[in-house]
Design an enzyme around this catalytic site. Structure first.
Site, short mmCIF file in Angstrom:
data_model
loop_
_atom_site.label_atom_id
_atom_site.label_comp_id
_atom_site.label_asym_id
_atom_site.label_seq_id
_atom_site.Cartn_x
_atom_site.Cartn_y
_atom_site.Cartn_z
N CYS A 130 3.71 6.99 -6.16
CA CYS A 130 4.41 5.45 -5.71
C CYS A 130 3.16 5.17 -7.58
O CYS A 130 2.06 5.71 -7.26
CB CYS A 130 4.33 4.11 -5.12
SG CYS A 130 5.19 4.80 -4.48
N HIS A 159 1.92 8.05 0.28
CA HIS A 159 1.32 6.76 -0.14
C HIS A 159 0.42 6.29 -0.66
O HIS A 159 -0.12 7.21 -0.51
CB HIS A 159 1.71 6.65 1.31
CG HIS A 159 3.27 6.38 2.35
ND1 HIS A 159 3.79 5.99 1.47
CD2 HIS A 159 3.47 6.63 3.83
CE1 HIS A 159 4.93 6.19 2.43
NE2 HIS A 159 3.99 7.12 4.12
#
Lengths: 455, 222
Positions: free
Chosen positions: B202, B145
């Site tokens: 991301c 993440h």
């Protein structure tokens, strides 16, 4: 008035439910079809034409062209054994067709790609098997086919979740054509039309016909009369992992859990083959090693075919191997009796067979770097693992027969590469989405408040 | 009539008050909740001045040394590897902790979990299960993440090292490429002809909402 109508409605509802219980047809219990003396025959026909055909079981016909190679069986030409078997076959066909269907199919149905559960399937016309089909469940399958039965080349019938060839009956009124490289499971019972068998076809079952059966030149084809396995434990959907303690000196921090999450296509029964590295193995010249159940190492047994000598001496036809090699696979590992193929989608196919002419029924187990898959089978197997572990590791194959020593095959090292074109993992957390939602609400609140102030 | 209109107007005004107040409260609540989680310490760092980061590379017989990222076609030659090349005789299952990633430049040590579902990514860095394990001779893919384990990934530069420790040993990789691609790019997770570590998160790092891109670090085994 309303209460009266309500009472009437309830009364009608209850009455209808009770009455319909009696109207509903009682479903016939699925029962095995008794083949009588035809059960020992792998191939029975009115007129038989064989070429390069091997049969594990008896054969019988009124007229015969070509002589099949027999193992554990006898050839009966227009004798009493044939006549009795033919009569028993007729009774078995009547019995099978009298079973109440549980599923009514459509003419021209294509079973390819389907997973079928046990039951009585009735088709008022032709049936095709255009691609692989799976039969799942340890119970009886009866296919009542009014028309023809045709398979497409390279089609495979797979058995999963305890399904056994001995419990599968294909009762066909029209002509049957098993195309080249078909892998067929079950008892094909042909009533009144011809059966044609293509080259390189394997039948784990029987071909029992009251008409002609013709094997296409130049063959070969193999028919093996199946044995129903009764003693194996009830299959479960979730495969259990047997972790083999490694003998390697490498320290390990990996702690596999007891339940594999592997999405294998074929759910397996509780493995009876325990891969114990403590069992000493004797390695003779053959690549299949026999391990006695008590752990005492033994030499490899020699399988002695007991074929009845035929009128014309002939050499045993070499069976096609591997029998289940995928068309689009790439060979990534092999030993004498085991081949490992890699599929474009990252799956692997394990093709293995027992040595020589060994005829056994039991459980195959495959250890892929500590993840174990099992399937019931007989002398040869083609097993697909959809998502095989990626990397370099050993694949170990074992076969545990119903009785007798366990066969352990030489471990095959393989390298499964990283997948091509893998989708990037989703690394988003919900928090930034929540931030977005919160921002939207806040802006809405501010705008509405300002509008109110202006008013 | 005028009284009726007045009453309706008052009712509407009250309704608008409630809705706008409700939206404001909800909005503030969501933003606070999200910020708390984003700011929370999630990259466990067990990194001290005494942490030994000396890499003792496991010698791989077939290791290639290359500074370029060269994806290979799927038509690789058929070869039977030696048993010595089997670094992981027992393959991990989803959810297993397979090792740690040490990032000296960021002073972080983060656990690596096999699998890239949310359950695994919550605990640390996920290892993409359809890629080889770290140290093996192909493309090993890790993902995490952007707001937890890889919040500072953007600070890394070419030449920085990434050290992976697993049951098979300690493997040091040097960053050779940094790219930003669309999240649906299918050219990143591909086989390679040498040991490569691909790290994915991301991008943009602080994009509000679902980030449309991915930040890719590629590192070669040294």
């Amino acid at each position: 008035m309303k209460v009266r109508y309500l009472k009437l409605t309830v009364l009608i509802l209850v009455f209808t439910l009770l009455f319909s219980r009696f109207l509903m047809p009682v479903s016939a219990a699925l029962s095995e079809i008794n083949l009588g003396s035809a059960s020992t025959f792998g191939l029975l026909a009115n007129t038989m034409t064989t070429v390069g055909t091997s049969v594990y079981g008896d054969t019988g016909a009124i007229t015969q062209t070509g002589i099949p190679f027999l193992t554990n069986g006898s050839n009966h030409i227009n004798d009493s054994a044939y006549n009795t078997a033919n009569s028993d076959l007729g009774n078995a066909i009547i019995n099978a067709n009298s079973q109440t269907p549980t599923i009514i199919g459509t003419p021209g149905a294509d079973l390819g790609g389907l997973t079928l559960l046990p039951g009585v399937y009735s088709y008022p016309g032709a049936v095709n098997i255009g691609t692989d089909v799976t039969l799942s469940g340890n119970d009886v399958f009866i296919f009542q086919i009014e028309g023809t039965l045709d398979t497409v080349a390279n089609t495979k019938i797979s058995l999963t979740n305890g399904a056994q060839a001995c419990n599968i009956y294909w009762v066909v009124k029209g002509a049957t054509t098993l195309a080249a490289n078909t892998s067929f499971e079950g008892n094909l019972m042909s009533e009144s039309a011809a059966v044609t068998v293509g080259i390189n076809t394997t039948i784990n079952g029987r071909i029992l016909s009251q008409n002609a059966v013709t094997f296409t030149n130049p063959g070969p084809s193999i028919i093996t009369v199946p044995t129903c396995v009764q003693a194996l434990p009830t299959p479960t959907v979730t495969p259990t992992v047997t972790v083999t303690p490694t003998t390697s000196a490498l320290p390990t921090t990996v702690t596999p859990t007891a339940t594999a999450t592997s999405p294998a296509v074929t759910p397996t029964p509780t493995p009876t083959a325990v891969l114990s590295t403590a069992t000493p193995l004797v390695t003779p010249t053959a690549s299949a090693v026999v391990v006695a159940p008590t752990g005492t190492p033994t030499a490899t047994p020699t399988a002695t075919p007991t074929a009845t000598p035929t009128a014309t001496p002939r050499t045993m036809p070499v069976p096609t191997y591997p029998t289940g090699a995928p068309v689009d696979g790439k060979l990534i590992g092999e030993s004498e009796l085991v081949e490992i193929w890699l599929l474009p989608n990252g799956g692997i196919v394990i093709v293995a067979q027992l040595p020589d002419n060994t005829k056994e029924t039991g459980v195959w187990s495959f250890d892929l770097g500590g993840v174990v898959y099992t399937i019931e089978g007989n002398r040869s197997v083609s097993y697909t693992v959809l998502k095989a572990p990626v990397g370099t590791y050993n694949i170990s194959v074992k076969f545990t027969p119903q009785s007798g020593p366990v066969y352990s095959f030489e471990a095959v090292p393989v390298t499964v590469p990283t997948v091509t074109g893998g989708e990037l993992p989703n690394t988003a957390t919900p928090w930034y989405n929540m931030l977005l939602v919160g921002s939207v609400f806040t802006i809405m609140g501010v705008v509405m408040w300002r509008r109110k102030l202006r008013e | 009539m005028n009284n009726m209109n007045m009453k309706n107007k008052v009712k509407n005004r009250k309704r608008v008050n409630l809705i706008s107040l409700g939206s404001l409260i909800l909005g503030v609540f969501f933003i606070s909740w999200a910020m708390i989680h984003i700011q929370k310490e999630t990259a466990p760092t067990v990194y001290t001045e005494n942490t030994n980061l000396t890499s003792n590379n496991v010698i791989q017989q077939n290791a290639f040394k290359s500074n370029s990222f060269v994806p290979v076609e799927t038509s690789y030659p058929i070869s039977t590897p030696n048993h010595d090349d089997i670094l992981y005789p027992i393959r991990p299952l989803e959810g297993d902790t397979i090792g740690n990633l040490t990032i000296p430049a960021l002073k972080q040590i983060i656990p690596i979990i096999h699998g890239t579902d949310e359950d695994e990514l919550e605990k640390g860095i996920g290892h993409f299960s359809q890629s080889v394990l770290p140290g093996e001779n192909n493309n090993s893919v890790l993902s995490g993440h952007r707001d937890t384990v890889f919040a500072k990934l953007g600070e890394l530069k070419l030449g920085n090292t990434l050290i992976v420790e697993t049951s098979a040993g300690i493997f040091t990789y040097k960053i050779s490429a940094i790219r930003i691609v669309h999240k649906e790019d299918l050219t990143i997770i591909v086989p390679t002809d040498h040991a490569v570590l691909t790290v994915i998160t991301c991008y943009p790092f602080h994009f509000i909402g679902a980030a449309p891109d991915r930040y890719i670090l590629t590192a070669d085994l040294i």
